[in-house]
Motif scaffolding. Structure first.
Motif, PDB file in Angstrom:
ATOM      1  N   SER A  81       0.826  -1.207   0.000  1.00 57.57           N
ATOM      2  CA  SER A  81       0.000   0.000   0.000  1.00 57.57           C
ATOM      3  C   SER A  81       0.863   1.260   0.000  1.00 57.57           C
ATOM      4  CB  SER A  81      -0.907   0.021   1.239  1.00 57.57           C
ATOM      5  OG  SER A  81      -1.655   1.216   1.288  1.00 57.57           O
ATOM      6  N   GLU A  83      -1.074   4.156  -0.133  1.00 57.50           N
ATOM      7  CA  GLU A  83      -2.156   5.104   0.151  1.00 57.50           C
ATOM      8  C   GLU A  83      -1.764   6.049   1.288  1.00 57.50           C
ATOM      9  OE1 GLU A  83      -6.931   5.113   1.293  1.00 57.50           O
ATOM     10  OE2 GLU A  83      -5.862   3.233   0.945  1.00 57.50           O
ATOM     11  N   GLY A  84      -1.901   7.329   1.053  1.00 53.02           N
ATOM     12  CA  GLY A  84      -1.634   8.315   2.088  1.00 53.02           C
ATOM     13  C   GLY A  84      -0.171   8.668   2.259  1.00 53.02           C
TER      14      GLY A  84
END
Length: 217
Positions: A81, A83-84
Motif C-alpha cells: 500500500s 495510500e496516504g
C-alpha cells in the motif's frame, strides 16, 4: 532554525523525508489486534526500528524462524500500500537542492530496500545513489551502524556529516555515530535535548562554503 556547516548529509526516511503514518499505523494496529497487544505500545516502540526488532520485542518467545516470517509478512503488507504516503513538507525540493549543489547525500533507513524505494517514489522524493536499507546495516537503529555505513559510502568522515532524524531510536543512532544531528518534527524526548530542529524543509537552503556546505533555514 538551523545553521550547520557539513560535508555530507544523511537522511532517515519515514517521518523525516516521507510521511507514511497511515500505512504504518494500520499495519502495526492489525498486528496488535492479532496478538492481543495494545497498538499504541507497539507504535511507541516500533518507529525508526526494523520490523524484526519490533516483532522480537513483543513476541520474544517465538522461534526465530517464526519471528522472521511474521516480520517479512508485515513488510510485505506495508509494501502493498502507498495510500496516504506523502513527502514531509519541502523534503523533495530540499533533497534536489542538495543534489544540485553537489552535496554528498545518503539515505539511511530501517526499511528494507524494496519498501524504501517504493515509499520514496510514492512521496516524489529522489532516492540518492548512496542508500543504506535495513539489509545493509548489521544492527538496526538505535545502533549507529547504518549511519556509519552511510558516511562511508559518501567517503565523508561521519563527524563531518549532518543527520536528519525524527524518532528516538534513529536520533540515538545518529548521535552515537558522531554526526551532527537535527531533529525533524516536534518530538519531545531526552535524546532531543540540545539538538537543532526543523519542522519541515521549506525554506532550508544550502550554499557552498569552502570545501563544505552551509545548511541554513
Amino acid at each position: 532554525m538551523i545553521d550547520i556547516v557539513a560535508s555530507g548529509v544523511l537522511f532517515d526516511m519515514d517521518g523525516t523525508l516521507v510521511d507514511s503514518t497511515a500505512v504504518v499505523e494500520a499495519t502495526w494496529s492489525r498486528f496488535g489486534a492479532r496478538h492481543g497487544i495494545d497498538p499504541a505500545e507497539i507504535l511507541a516502540f516500533s518507529h525508526g526500528r526494523q520490523a524484526i526488532d519490533t516483532v522480537q520485542r513483543f513476541l520474544p518467545d517465538l522461534p526465530l524462524d517464526e519471528q522472521q516470517r511474521i516480520a517479512a509478512a508485515l513488510v510485505a503488507e506495508e509494501s502493498a500500500s502507498s495510500e496516504g504516503i506523502v513527502e514531509i513538507a519541502g523534503a523533495a525540493a530540499f533533497v534536489e537542492r542538495l543534489l544540485d549543489a553537489g552535496v554528498p547525500v545518503a539515505l539511511v533507513t530501517s526499511a528494507p530496500r524494496d519498501l524504501a524505494v517504493g515509499r520514496m517514489a510514492a512521496a516524489g522524493v529522489s532516492l540518492p545513489a548512496a542508500f543504506v536499507p535495513s539489509e545493509d546495516a548489521p544492527r538496526g537503529k538505535p545502533h549507529p551502524d547504518g549511519y556509519l555505513r552511510g558516511a562511508a559510502l559518501l567517503g565523508v568522515p561521519v563527524e563531518e556529516c549532518v543527520a536528519f532524524e525524527d524518532a528516538p531510536a534513529g536520533l540515538e543512532a545518529a548521535v552515537s555515530s558522531g554526526a551532527t544531528t537535527v531533529v525533524v518534527g516536534g518530538l519531545d524526548h531526552p535524546v532531543t535535548a540540545g539538538l537543532q530542529r526543523v519542522v519541515g524543509f521549506d525554506g532550508v537552503e544550502v550554499a557552498r562554503e569552502g570545501s563544505a556546505f552551509r545548511i541554513r533555514g
